[in-house]
Scaffold this motif. Structure first.
Motif, short mmCIF file in Angstrom:
data_model
loop_
_atom_site.label_atom_id
_atom_site.label_comp_id
_atom_site.label_asym_id
_atom_site.label_seq_id
_atom_site.Cartn_x
_atom_site.Cartn_y
_atom_site.Cartn_z
N GLU A 501 -0.57 -3.66 -0.28
CA GLU A 501 0.85 -3.39 0.31
C GLU A 501 1.23 -2.73 1.52
O GLU A 501 1.94 -3.41 2.31
CB GLU A 501 1.94 -2.95 -0.93
CG GLU A 501 1.70 -3.58 -2.26
CD GLU A 501 0.65 -2.68 -3.21
OE1 GLU A 501 -0.07 -2.19 -2.62
OE2 GLU A 501 0.84 -2.83 -4.51
N ASP A 502 0.79 -1.57 1.45
CA ASP A 502 0.89 -0.67 2.59
C ASP A 502 -0.04 -1.45 4.02
O ASP A 502 0.62 -1.26 4.96
CB ASP A 502 0.31 0.79 2.33
CG ASP A 502 1.13 1.46 1.40
OD1 ASP A 502 2.26 1.00 1.00
OD2 ASP A 502 0.71 2.30 0.85
N LEU A 503 -1.02 -1.84 3.75
CA LEU A 503 -1.99 -2.47 4.71
C LEU A 503 -1.10 -3.75 5.39
O LEU A 503 -1.29 -3.77 6.46
CB LEU A 503 -3.22 -2.87 4.06
CG LEU A 503 -4.11 -3.80 4.95
CD1 LEU A 503 -4.58 -2.84 6.42
CD2 LEU A 503 -5.53 -4.08 4.37
N GLU A 504 -0.55 -4.49 4.41
CA GLU A 504 0.20 -5.57 5.14
C GLU A 504 1.24 -5.18 5.74
O GLU A 504 1.55 -5.82 6.81
CB GLU A 504 0.65 -6.56 3.90
CG GLU A 504 1.31 -7.76 4.26
CD GLU A 504 1.87 -8.66 3.22
OE1 GLU A 504 2.27 -9.87 3.38
OE2 GLU A 504 1.59 -8.36 1.85
N ASP A 505 2.18 -4.32 5.37
CA ASP A 505 3.13 -3.81 6.16
C ASP A 505 2.77 -3.19 7.40
O ASP A 505 3.42 -3.32 8.38
CB ASP A 505 4.16 -2.72 5.19
CG ASP A 505 4.65 -3.31 3.92
OD1 ASP A 505 4.75 -4.66 4.03
OD2 ASP A 505 4.97 -2.71 3.18
N GLY A 528 -4.75 -16.27 9.07
CA GLY A 528 -4.88 -15.29 9.92
C GLY A 528 -4.55 -13.98 9.11
O GLY A 528 -5.39 -12.87 9.12
N MET A 529 -3.49 -13.86 8.85
CA MET A 529 -2.69 -12.58 7.85
C MET A 529 -3.61 -12.17 6.67
O MET A 529 -4.01 -11.24 6.28
CB MET A 529 -1.30 -12.70 7.49
CG MET A 529 -0.70 -11.40 7.03
SD MET A 529 -1.06 -9.78 7.95
CE MET A 529 0.09 -10.24 9.44
N GLU A 530 -4.06 -13.42 6.05
CA GLU A 530 -4.79 -13.05 4.88
C GLU A 530 -6.14 -12.45 5.29
O GLU A 530 -6.91 -11.71 4.49
CB GLU A 530 -4.98 -14.58 3.89
CG GLU A 530 -3.76 -14.80 3.50
CD GLU A 530 -3.24 -13.97 2.36
OE1 GLU A 530 -3.94 -13.46 1.56
OE2 GLU A 530 -1.77 -13.56 2.39
N LEU A 531 -6.69 -12.99 6.41
CA LEU A 531 -8.15 -12.79 6.82
C LEU A 531 -7.83 -11.06 7.08
O LEU A 531 -8.71 -10.24 6.92
CB LEU A 531 -8.52 -13.42 8.04
CG LEU A 531 -9.99 -12.85 8.51
CD1 LEU A 531 -10.97 -12.73 7.50
CD2 LEU A 531 -10.25 -13.81 9.79
N LEU A 532 -6.66 -10.64 7.75
CA LEU A 532 -6.70 -9.55 8.54
C LEU A 532 -6.58 -8.40 7.05
O LEU A 532 -7.16 -7.34 6.96
CB LEU A 532 -5.28 -9.21 9.12
CG LEU A 532 -5.26 -9.49 10.73
CD1 LEU A 532 -4.10 -9.75 11.32
CD2 LEU A 532 -6.16 -8.89 11.45
N LYS A 533 -6.06 -9.04 5.95
CA LYS A 533 -5.88 -8.06 4.76
C LYS A 533 -7.13 -7.89 4.24
O LYS A 533 -7.17 -6.84 3.18
CB LYS A 533 -4.80 -8.43 4.04
CG LYS A 533 -3.34 -8.49 4.37
CD LYS A 533 -2.30 -9.34 3.95
CE LYS A 533 -2.46 -9.84 2.44
NZ LYS A 533 -1.19 -10.41 1.95
#
Length: 631
Positions: A501-505, A528-533
């Motif tokens: 949760e913190d990583l996504e924020d 792209g956001m799913e890959l970053l997470k």
């Protein structure tokens, strides 16, 4: 003493109420009012001492919505509905007439058997708000009833539609029930007022601050001590959410207490005054929670920070204004670490921050300092890994000599006197320096060869280590006594991969900030956001910031997908390098060269070499093995 006022829309209802109110001495006022003036008329009754109002229908609805006063509604009883239905049947020749009843929801009783008992087809049109009133009347008339029952508006609309109508009046038992309920409410209200007066007397004659909140967490009451501490008036305080009133008291904590959790205690500052705060639920006899009380106890007299402090002082690290509100922690793992940090800040004992090193470590240390009793002192930080072994002692403890002003040079430990010293990567210190830190932490004294006698220091120590200090202590690479001294108040900081949760924020906020700063308005696709997470970020915030800044600068399209992200990530952090681990830091290479040169000067004599380097023979052997030095 407050009394009961009965306000009704019809004169005949007033006469009926006056007859039934005889002998009820708590009823001091019975009068007729117009519905459009209901709120103003009720306000007049309250000003004349009415503590409970008895009203009906739309008038009761309006008064409830606009005034904070108990209102008892006159409700229909089964007997009253039966009498109305009998009157309605006399208005039509239909053997089983269709009857529509329009009424406020809280006026109605159980009508499930009325149709069968009275030989009618009864349909109820209930409304909850004034806006629904006219709509329900239209629906009732649209159902083509033979007779419609309701208030004044119902009667007017029925006449225009040519439908038979009947005014919604009440039987004696409806008024008797309302009077009985009002007298019970008045008695309870008076008991509550006496209890509140006793509580107010108690709370305003204590040295502690108190705030009471309702079930939703909004302030309902505060004693004078708390108002003075908050520098706030009672009117400005009542009705506000508690988390807005008390900085550092988080909404999740408040919600947990109000949901039936245990009491919560923490350490916080209110207008630069250090306090221990206890939030306790108010439990009723049935176990339900009816709000909470926050008590704040002063524990230390703090010196108020000068709000005009120069920015230069903050930049030099002598002051810090970071609080726990600056630490983002939506994840449970980080929330636990922050909660521990807030509790540990109450103590003056050393604190060990274990886990990934990065900006959050320094931030959390600043929050601990700013929430402690020595928050008005300086906050100084030093990265031990940046020091050569021969420079560690001087940097931490100074030379022991006096300057031209007569002040003894005690290094960063002296600079942080009456404040906090953050030592990052404490495992990089030599055994000699570790021994001196042990003395400084346990006995609050500095021993230097240039000092005539030990000097007392009052400095709170916070240390960080990414490595396992206990494992190092077991190997002899770290003093075991110092480990036990530091590990009492240990806070384990979870890596970002355990805080999704913190990583996504963090990713979202950093990307948005960089786009705005660099004026390049890109968007990241869902893929792209799913890959970053899912990627590994061992460098934490620093690595994320560096990667996203380059991503924003080099993106060729407005929309950035997973292909572009994967390509740049592999370019900046090659897979082979990641598998092999981070390459040796430059400091390690220089250290290996320095050890080799010292060994050559001393003809390979390890004891003499260790003495020259200021480390133990065991440590020298470990470094030779670790650095792969061939002798």
């Amino acid at each position: 003493m407050s009394h009961i006022a009965i306000l009704l829309p019809k004169d005949d209802l007033v006469l009926q109420a006056r007859e039934l109110a005889k002998g009820h001495y708590s009823i001091a006022e019975i009068r007729q009012i117009e519905t459009e003036n209901a709120v103003e008329e009720a306000r007049t009754s309250i000003q004349n001492g009415a503590g409970i109002l008895i009203c009906r229908g739309l008038q009761a609805l309006r008064i409830r919505e606009n005034l904070n006063v108990p209102v008892v509604s006159v409700k229909l009883t089964a007997q009253g509905i039966g009498l109305l239905l009998c009157k309605a049947k006399r208005l039509t020749v239909e053997p089983r007439p269709r009857v529509a009843l329009v009424a406020v929801c809280d006026m109605l009783c159980d009508t499930s058997c009325c149709s069968m008992l009275f030989g009618v087809d009864l349909q109820i049109f209930a409304y909850r708000t004034e806006e629904e009133y006219e709509e329900m009347n239209r629906k009732a008339l649209a159902s083509k009833p033979d007779v419609i029952i309701g208030g004044d508006l119902t009667m007017d609309m029925a006449r225009q539609a040519g439908c038979a109508s009947l005014f919604l009046d009440f039987s004696d038992d409806s008024f008797n029930d309302a009077i009985q309920n009002a007298e019970t409410a008045l008695m309870a209200n008076e008991m509550n007022q006496r209890a509140n007066a006793q509580i107010d007397a108690l709370l305003n004659n204590t040295t502690n601050g108190y705030i009471q909140v309702n079930r939703t967490g909004r302030v309902t009451k505060s004693n004078d001590i708390m108002l003075e501490a908050l520098e706030c008036s009672r009117d400005a305080l009542v009705g506000r959410p508690l988390q807005e009133v008390i900085p550092g008291l988080e909404k999740d904590v408040i919600d947990n207490v109000l949901a039936g959790g245990n009491s919560y205690s923490t350490f916080l500052h209110i207008r630069y005054q250090a306090m221990v705060a206890i939030l306790a639920p108010i439990r009723l006899e049935d176990g339900q929670v009816d709000g909470a009380i926050l008590s704040c106890h002063k524990v230390h007299r703090s010196i108020q920070l000068d709000p005009r402090a120069e920015d230069g002082e903050l930049l030099q690290g002598n002051l810090t204004q970071r609080t726990f509100d600056n630490v983002h922690h939506r994840s449970a793992a980080m929330a636990k670490a922050v909660d521990q940090a807030r509790l540990f800040s109450q103590s003056n004992a050393p604190i060990l921050l274990a886990g990934p090193q990065g900006l959050e470590v320094s931030l959390l240390a600043q929050c601990i300092h700013n929430n402690s009793t020595n928050r008005t002192g300086p906050f100084v930080q030093l990265n031990c890994a940046s020091l050569e072994p021969e420079d560690q002692m001087t940097a931490l403890f100074g030379t022991g000599y006096k300057n031209k002003d007569g002040e003894v040079d005690l290094g960063v430990l002296g600079m942080a006197e009456n404040g906090t010293l953050l030592l990052q990567e404490v495992d990089k210190l030599s055994h000699t320096v570790q021994s001196n830190i042990y003395q400084a932490v346990r006995y609050h004294r500095v021993i230097q060869s240039n000092l005539e006698r030990p000097v007392h220091v009052n400095t709170r120590i916070i240390v960080t280590s990414e490595g396992d200090l206990y494992a190092l202590a077991c190997e002899g690479a770290f003093r075991m006594d110092l480990y036990y001294l530091l590990a009492g108040l240990r806070i384990d900081l979870p890596p970002l991969k355990k805080r999704p949760e913190d990583l996504e924020d963090m990713l979202q906020a950093t990307f948005q900030r960089l786009c705005e700063n660099l004026r390049r308005y890109h968007v990241i696709t869902n893929g792209g956001m799913e890959l970053l997470k899912s990627l590994d970020w061992p460098g934490n915030i620093i690595q994320i910031n560096a990667f996203l800044e380059r991503l924003v600068l080099t993106a060729r399209h407005r929309s950035i997908d997973e292909t572009a992200i994967r390509s740049l990530y592999d370019e900046m952090f090659p897979p082979l390098a990641r598998e092999a681990g981070q390459p040796a830091a430059p400091r390690q290479s220089r250290e290996g060269q320095r050890i080799l040169e010292a060994l050559e000067r001393n003809d390979g004599n390890r004891a003499v070499t260790a003495q020259e380097l200021g480390i133990s023979t065991t440590t020298l052997w470990r470094k030779i093995k670790k650095l792969g030095i061939e002798i």
